[in-house]
Design a protein around this motif. Structure first.
Motif, short mmCIF file in Angstrom:
data_model
loop_
_atom_site.label_atom_id
_atom_site.label_comp_id
_atom_site.label_asym_id
_atom_site.label_seq_id
_atom_site.Cartn_x
_atom_site.Cartn_y
_atom_site.Cartn_z
N ILE A 77 27.14 78.88 107.57
CA ILE A 77 28.37 79.29 106.90
C ILE A 77 29.24 78.04 106.86
O ILE A 77 29.06 77.12 107.67
N HIS A 78 30.15 77.93 105.88
CA HIS A 78 30.94 76.71 105.81
C HIS A 78 32.39 76.99 105.42
O HIS A 78 32.73 78.11 105.01
N ASP A 79 33.21 75.96 105.57
CA ASP A 79 34.64 76.12 105.30
C ASP A 79 35.03 75.59 103.92
O ASP A 79 36.18 75.30 103.67
N PHE A 80 34.04 75.48 103.02
CA PHE A 80 34.30 74.96 101.68
C PHE A 80 33.57 75.81 100.65
O PHE A 80 32.79 76.70 100.99
N TYR A 81 33.82 75.53 99.39
CA TYR A 81 33.14 76.22 98.28
C TYR A 81 31.94 75.39 97.85
O TYR A 81 32.02 74.17 97.78
N GLU A 82 30.85 76.07 97.55
CA GLU A 82 29.62 75.36 97.23
C GLU A 82 29.03 75.89 95.93
O GLU A 82 28.78 77.08 95.78
N LEU A 109 27.92 79.96 92.74
CA LEU A 109 29.14 79.43 93.34
C LEU A 109 29.54 80.36 94.48
O LEU A 109 29.91 81.51 94.25
N MET A 110 29.46 79.85 95.70
CA MET A 110 29.63 80.68 96.88
C MET A 110 30.96 80.39 97.57
O MET A 110 31.37 79.24 97.69
N ASN A 111 31.62 81.47 98.00
CA ASN A 111 32.85 81.23 98.76
C ASN A 111 32.50 80.87 100.20
O ASN A 111 31.33 80.75 100.57
N HIS A 112 33.51 80.71 101.03
CA HIS A 112 33.31 80.09 102.34
C HIS A 112 33.01 81.08 103.45
O HIS A 112 33.02 80.68 104.63
N ASN A 113 32.75 82.34 103.16
CA ASN A 113 32.52 83.32 104.22
C ASN A 113 31.08 83.83 104.28
O ASN A 113 30.76 84.63 105.15
N ASN A 166 40.19 83.42 96.09
CA ASN A 166 39.60 83.39 97.43
C ASN A 166 40.50 82.71 98.43
O ASN A 166 40.48 83.04 99.62
N LEU A 167 41.27 81.74 97.96
CA LEU A 167 42.25 81.12 98.86
C LEU A 167 43.29 82.14 99.30
O LEU A 167 43.72 82.14 100.46
N ASP A 168 43.68 83.03 98.39
CA ASP A 168 44.68 84.04 98.70
C ASP A 168 44.10 85.22 99.48
O ASP A 168 44.85 85.98 100.12
N ASN A 169 42.78 85.39 99.41
CA ASN A 169 42.11 86.51 100.12
C ASN A 169 40.96 85.93 100.94
O ASN A 169 39.78 86.08 100.58
N PRO A 170 41.28 85.27 102.04
CA PRO A 170 40.28 84.47 102.77
C PRO A 170 39.17 85.26 103.44
O PRO A 170 38.20 84.66 103.91
N ASP A 171 39.27 86.59 103.52
CA ASP A 171 38.25 87.36 104.24
C ASP A 171 37.18 87.94 103.33
O ASP A 171 36.26 88.62 103.80
N THR A 172 37.28 87.71 102.02
CA THR A 172 36.30 88.29 101.10
C THR A 172 34.97 87.56 101.21
O THR A 172 34.90 86.39 101.57
N LYS A 173 33.91 88.28 100.87
CA LYS A 173 32.56 87.70 100.82
C LYS A 173 32.00 87.95 99.43
O LYS A 173 31.55 89.06 99.12
N GLU A 174 32.04 86.92 98.59
CA GLU A 174 31.57 87.09 97.23
C GLU A 174 31.13 85.76 96.65
O GLU A 174 31.48 84.69 97.16
N TYR A 175 30.35 85.85 95.58
CA TYR A 175 29.92 84.64 94.90
C TYR A 175 29.77 84.93 93.41
O TYR A 175 29.78 86.09 92.98
N LEU A 176 29.64 83.87 92.62
CA LEU A 176 29.40 83.99 91.19
C LEU A 176 27.95 83.61 90.92
O LEU A 176 27.49 82.55 91.34
N ASP A 177 27.25 84.47 90.21
CA ASP A 177 25.86 84.25 89.84
C ASP A 177 25.81 83.85 88.37
O ASP A 177 26.33 84.58 87.52
N PHE A 178 25.20 82.70 88.05
CA PHE A 178 25.18 82.19 86.67
C PHE A 178 23.77 82.21 86.10
O PHE A 178 22.80 81.85 86.78
N LEU A 179 23.68 82.59 84.83
CA LEU A 179 22.42 82.61 84.10
C LEU A 179 22.64 81.92 82.76
O LEU A 179 23.58 82.27 82.03
N PRO A 180 21.81 80.93 82.38
CA PRO A 180 22.01 80.29 81.07
C PRO A 180 21.86 81.29 79.94
O PRO A 180 20.99 82.16 79.98
N ALA A 181 22.73 81.20 78.94
CA ALA A 181 22.57 82.02 77.73
C ALA A 181 21.22 81.68 77.10
O ALA A 181 20.75 80.54 77.17
#
Length: 349
Positions: A77-82, A109-113, A166-181
């Motif tokens: 787990i990390h303290d940054f966005y990846e 794109l993964m948040n830090h939690n 995510n900065l405003d809601n630091p306890d969330t666990k979520e990410y963005l999943d990307f798929l090329p058009a």
């Protein structure tokens, strides 16, 4: 064995011996990690190139045994966005309790939690972009100072909004999943060009490089958020794997107006047609073919409403060869013939 280590003023990793997860802290505003894995019997290796505004470093694992040891490390787990970009091949990404496969062109794109780790099961080339919370805050603050608000549209980019939320809601666990058009055949070249410009600014700094890095990051966000280039899905870790696969199916059906074959979906998504059909039924109670028809008929309705194309021209564009079949499908969805729909649409305006 040490319980922590620092990589050249780039990252610091704690709790190395934990069987649950280790913790990685970023020591620089942004860092790039390029990972290249080859698993051939005669030439197995795993290379890591890490670069940042502070330091650069390189690691080389040269046997299958070393790659296996890397795969067996604890999740982290990390303290940054990846942001993960799969440039080539595929990677298994273990995210909390899910085991997902990301193929060439997929991004995450993964948040830090979120507890996660990457596992190499085949040849692959990956690019990771780590962004500190401070950098994200700076990008958000800079939005209020743009010179061209009508073009740069502060607050509109959904990727930057995801990060700042995510900065405003630091306890969330979520990410963005990307798929090329589906029609985005040039994604590799474009992503390479953007990330190469960022890397060049990091590795060969000069006056203004800080602004170049920030500007190119925003250009990357803009490219990934454009639906003609990529589709993205916000995913909470509570969501199961089926939801992500269903969103990929929907995006591909949308890209092709529902006229993509089951075999083409199998090839792109690397799942059997029967399984894809099961996923669609789970969320829509329709079979894959019938669900695809809803996208096709939606496109037909749009063409009838917004163009002067004849019905035969619309049929040809949507690859229908049987007029009776087209009329039957359209009437099942809109309860009127195509002609009646066109007249009705004109009367409403």
């Amino acid at each position: 064995m040490a319980s922590s280590y620092t990589v050249n003023n780039i990252i610091e990793q704690d709790n190395l011996n934990s069987g649950i997860n280790s913790y990685i802290k970023i020591l620089t505003p942004i860092q790039f990690t390029l990972e290249t894995c080859c698993q051939s019997d005669n030439n197995a290796y795993l290379n890591f190139l890490m670069t940042s505004p502070r330091e650069n470093t390189f690691y080389h694992f040269q046997t299958k045994k070393e790659i296996h040891q890397f795969n067996n490390r604890s999740p982290h787990i990390h303290d940054f966005y990846e942001l993960l970009i799969v440039l080539d091949g595929e990677i298994h990404q273990q995210i909390e309790q899910s085991d997902l496969v990301f193929h060439s062109g997929n991004c995450c794109l993964m948040n830090h939690n979120i507890v996660h780790k990457e596992v190499f099961s085949s040849d692959a080339t990956l690019l990771f972009i780590g962004m500190s919370k401070e950098l994200v805050k700076q990008l958000s603050d800079d939005e209020q100072k743009v010179y061209f608000p009508d073009i740069e549209m502060p607050g509109i980019n959904p990727i930057l909004k995801f990060l700042t939320d995510n900065l405003d809601n630091p306890d969330t666990k979520e990410y963005l999943d990307f798929l090329p058009a589906l029609n985005n055949k040039d994604w590799h070249h474009t992503l390479h060009a953007i990330t190469d410009n960022i890397l060049r600014a990091i590795m060969f700094p000069k006056l203004g490089s800080t602004y170049i890095i920030k500007g190119m990051l925003l250009e990357l966000f803009d490219y990934l958020a454009d639906p003609t280039h990529f589709h993205f899905t916000p995913v909470h870790v509570e969501a199961d794997n089926d939801f992500i696969l269903f969103s990929h199916i929907c995006h591909l059906l949308e890209d092709t107006d529902g006229r993509i074959s089951r075999s083409e979906l199998e090839q792109i998504l690397n799942y059997s047609g029967n399984y894809l059909n099961t996923i669609v039924k789970k969320y829509t109670h329709k079979c894959l073919f019938d669900y695809g028809q809803t996208f096709c008929m939606k496109k037909a309705a749009t063409l009838l409403k917004e163009t002067t194309s004849s019905i035969s021209e619309i049929m040809e564009e949507l690859h229908f060869t049987n007029t009776t079949h087209f009329y039957k499908c359209f009437k099942e969805h809109y309860h009127m013939t195509p002609n009646q729909f066109r007249i009705s649409s004109k009367n409403k305006h």
